[in-house]
Write an enzyme that holds these catalytic residues in place. Structure first.
Site, PDB file in Angstrom:
ATOM      1  CG  ASN A  69       7.518   6.836 -14.286  1.00 11.84           C
ATOM      2  OD1 ASN A  69       6.346   7.219 -14.445  1.00 11.84           O
ATOM      3  ND2 ASN A  69       7.827   5.764 -13.588  1.00 11.84           N
ATOM      4  N   GLY A  72       2.078  10.531 -15.288  1.00 16.55           N
ATOM      5  CA  GLY A  72       0.847  11.223 -14.897  1.00 16.55           C
ATOM      6  C   GLY A  72      -0.418  10.490 -15.295  1.00 16.55           C
ATOM      7  CG  ASN A 129      -2.182   2.202  -9.797  1.00 20.62           C
ATOM      8  OD1 ASN A 129      -1.654   2.325  -8.699  1.00 20.62           O
ATOM      9  ND2 ASN A 129      -1.740   2.838 -10.875  1.00 20.62           N
ATOM     10  CB  CYS A 132      -0.456   6.215  -9.300  1.00 18.93           C
ATOM     11  SG  CYS A 132       0.584   7.239 -10.370  1.00 18.93           S
TER      12      CYS A 132
END
Lengths: 307, 293
Positions: A69, A72, A129, A132
């Site tokens: 995946n 975005g 995070n 990513c």
């Protein structure tokens, strides 16, 4: 049945199964639904400083051994996210399910700004995070790639959030994840979440093109599990903070393996694709059954036995 | 993963709508399910399955992707991911199907499936104006591969529809008497409403639905169309204690039930008595509401 109660930092989870960030987690309604489905804690989708629409379709594709995946980092921006988190926390509290927020940003300073806004919504834990894999063109090398940048972000966020604990989410594609974890912990990380998805690509042979509009994406699902187990194992040998072990956990047995590698809690994401929202509660029940069968009475007895 | 399908036939339904017929069926596809259609370098969008003997997708040109699909020719390929989502589940043996605008596409597949099982099917189609009434001929056709009823041998059956001058919906009821013996039956009754009265009865489709329910109570109501139509129908079905199954539309991205992009807005969800956190792409697109009474 064995006891699934999970002590994680100052939190008490009814079980160690945590909805991973980026899967659902987009609204108070969905977070509540996942909590009611049996999750021990839930993580909201990552939010950044400003609203982002994310990438155009295709954003996800299933392949032989999992998913790829590149959504975005679509999100409504920190301000709007904070409002959602306040509502989500109010809905989750009666259920006894802690709420984990997740933040990302493009610079160290922005991480601090987003963290302050999100901390005001009082989530129980803030996941940072720094890993990513899908926005490299805009944000450069992921912060998770280097000890120095991982530490700089951690320090900035830790200063911004007051008494709310933080967990830094690491990337698998680094030479020595144990060292990155140590740098984050040294800089103030209360916990580590490992791992984010593994960068990958799916090409359609007939089309002669990568399938995702972003061309590359993050590999998740069963293919990620051995990579995640190795990373959690290395982190557990490197630092003493609790770990949310995430990556390819689809069954209770997978969850047990993650705990054996040294995790304190277990993130579940792509299993929602194959097993639906019920996956969270089902995996917890399977874990309890496995523990009973193998004679593990508590999670503590299981944790780190493979180290 | 995507599978490639080759276009074998393209039928023009109206000024902005084409139906693409492909070279084979999509294994496991049920009425009400959808596929993600991908054109490399262009994009990927969801489409209801309009038929599966072989696979048929009806495409309304409303943006860059659907316009790109419309430029394709017979022999070219489309990449398809699916079938995805929860489809319709036939309940009982007398079915009322309600399509608003291009919402008729999954209902055609449902009608064909129900008719093949020997059930009776009534259809209400609502549209803004005559030229937006889609697939009406196909519902009346007795040929399961026929999407516009324009084949030579069907002309007499469909004259009332193709002339599109009638303002009397009973014209279509008369077609039932004329239907020919075939492996696939035509629907029992087709009621058309247009907002401007240029075809069928003037008004909203809910009025035709009320009339159809009053004339012969269906075992279940199946609908696909704009959210306001579905919420109005939900109230109607609740008032009549009728089982119903509606197909909802939302912004679909992953199609796998993980990205969380496709929740219905709160107002729509509450108006239709839908559960919180319901995901159109995986829990739906069809929400089955069958109460024991």
């Amino acid at each position: 049945m064995s006891d699934l109660t999970c002590e994680f930092l100052n939190l008490k989870l009814r079980n160690p199964i945590v909805l991973a960030s980026g899967i659902l987690g987009t609204s108070a309604d969905v977070l509540e639904r996942v909590a009611r489905a049996g999750a021990g804690a839930v993580t909201a989708k990552s939010c950044g400083p400003a609203p982002r629409a994310g990438h155009p379709n295709p954003v996800a594709v299933e392949w032989d051994h999992g998913l790829l995946n590149a959504i975005g980092l679509s999100n409504p921006g920190a301000e709007e996210e904070a409002r959602m988190l306040v509502e989500a926390r109010a809905r989750l509290e009666p259920l006894g399910v802690p709420l984990i927020a997740s933040i990302f940003a493009g610079t160290v300073a922005e991480f601090g700004d987003v963290a302050r806004v999100i901390a005001a919504a009082r989530p129980h834990l803030i996941e940072v995070n720094i890993s990513c894999p899908n926005v490299a063109d805009e944000f450069g090398t992921p912060f998770a790639a280097l000890c120095e940048s991982a530490a700089a972000v951690t320090e900035m966020v830790k200063c911004a959030v007051g008494d709310i604990p933080i967990s830094v989410k690491l990337a698998p594609n680094v030479p020595n994840i144990g060292r990155i974890a140590a740098a984050a912990v040294e800089a103030g990380a209360d916990a580590i979440t490992a791992i984010n998805t593994m960068p990958g690509m799916v090409i359609d042979a007939e089309a002669g093109r990568p399938v995702l509009s972003n061309r590359v994406g993050g590999i998740s699902g069963p293919a990620l599990k051995p990579i995640a187990l190795r990373c959690v194992y290395e982190i557990a040998r490197s630092v003493r903070v609790p770990i949310i072990g995430t990556g390819g956990v689809t069954t209770g047995r997978d969850a047990a393996e993650m705990l054996m590698a040294g995790a304190t809690a277990v993130g579940v994401g792509s299993a929602v694709w194959t097993r639906g929202v019920a996956a969270l509660g089902d995996i917890a029940a399977e874990l309890a059954a496995f523990m009973a069968q193998e004679g593990y009475r508590t999670l503590g007895a299981l944790r780190g036995v493979a180290l | 993963m995507h599978q490639t399908f080759t276009i074998t036939e393209i039928r023009t339904e109206n000024y902005r709508t084409k139906t693409f017929i492909f070279d084979r069926s999509l294994p496991g596809a049920q009425p009400g399910q959808y596929v993600m259609a991908w054109l490399p370098d262009v994009g990927e969008k969801p489409f209801s399955i309009a038929g599966n003997a072989p696979l048929a997708l009806m495409v309304v040109a409303v943006g860059p992707f659907s316009e790109a699909l419309h430029r394709l020719r017979v022999g070219e390929r489309v990449w398809v991911r699916g079938p995805l989502g929860q489809g319709f589940a036939l309940h009982g043996a007398h079915h009322l199907l309600v399509g608003g605008g291009y919402g008729v596409a999954p209902l055609l597949f449902l009608a064909r499936t129900a008719l093949a099982a020997g059930h009776s099917v009534e259809v209400c189609i609502g549209a803004r104006t005559a030229e937006d009434v889609l697939l009406a001929e196909a519902f009346m056709s007795t040929d399961s591969t026929d999407f516009n009823g324009l084949r030579e041998e069907k002309k007499s059956d469909t004259v009332a529809l193709t002339t599109r001058t009638s303002t009397d919906s009973t014209d279509f009821n008369g077609l039932r008497e004329k239907k020919s013996v075939s492996s696939v039956q035509s629907v029992d009754k087709l009621l058309i409403t247009t907002e401007d009265g240029t075809l069928g009865e003037q008004g909203l489709v809910t009025r035709a639905v009320e009339a159809a329910i009053a004339a012969r109570r269906p075992d279940c109501v199946y609908a696909c169309g704009p959210a306001p139509m579905l919420t109005a129908l939900a109230r109607l079905c609740q008032a009549h204690s009728l089982p119903h199954q509606f197909s909802w539309e939302a912004h679909l991205r992953c199609g796998l039930g993980i990205c969380g992009s496709c929740e219905l807005d709160t107002q729509t969800r509450q108006a239709a008595n839908m559960p919180a956190g319901w995901l159109v792409c995986k829990d739906g697109p069809v929400r089955i509401m069958i109460h024991d009474s």
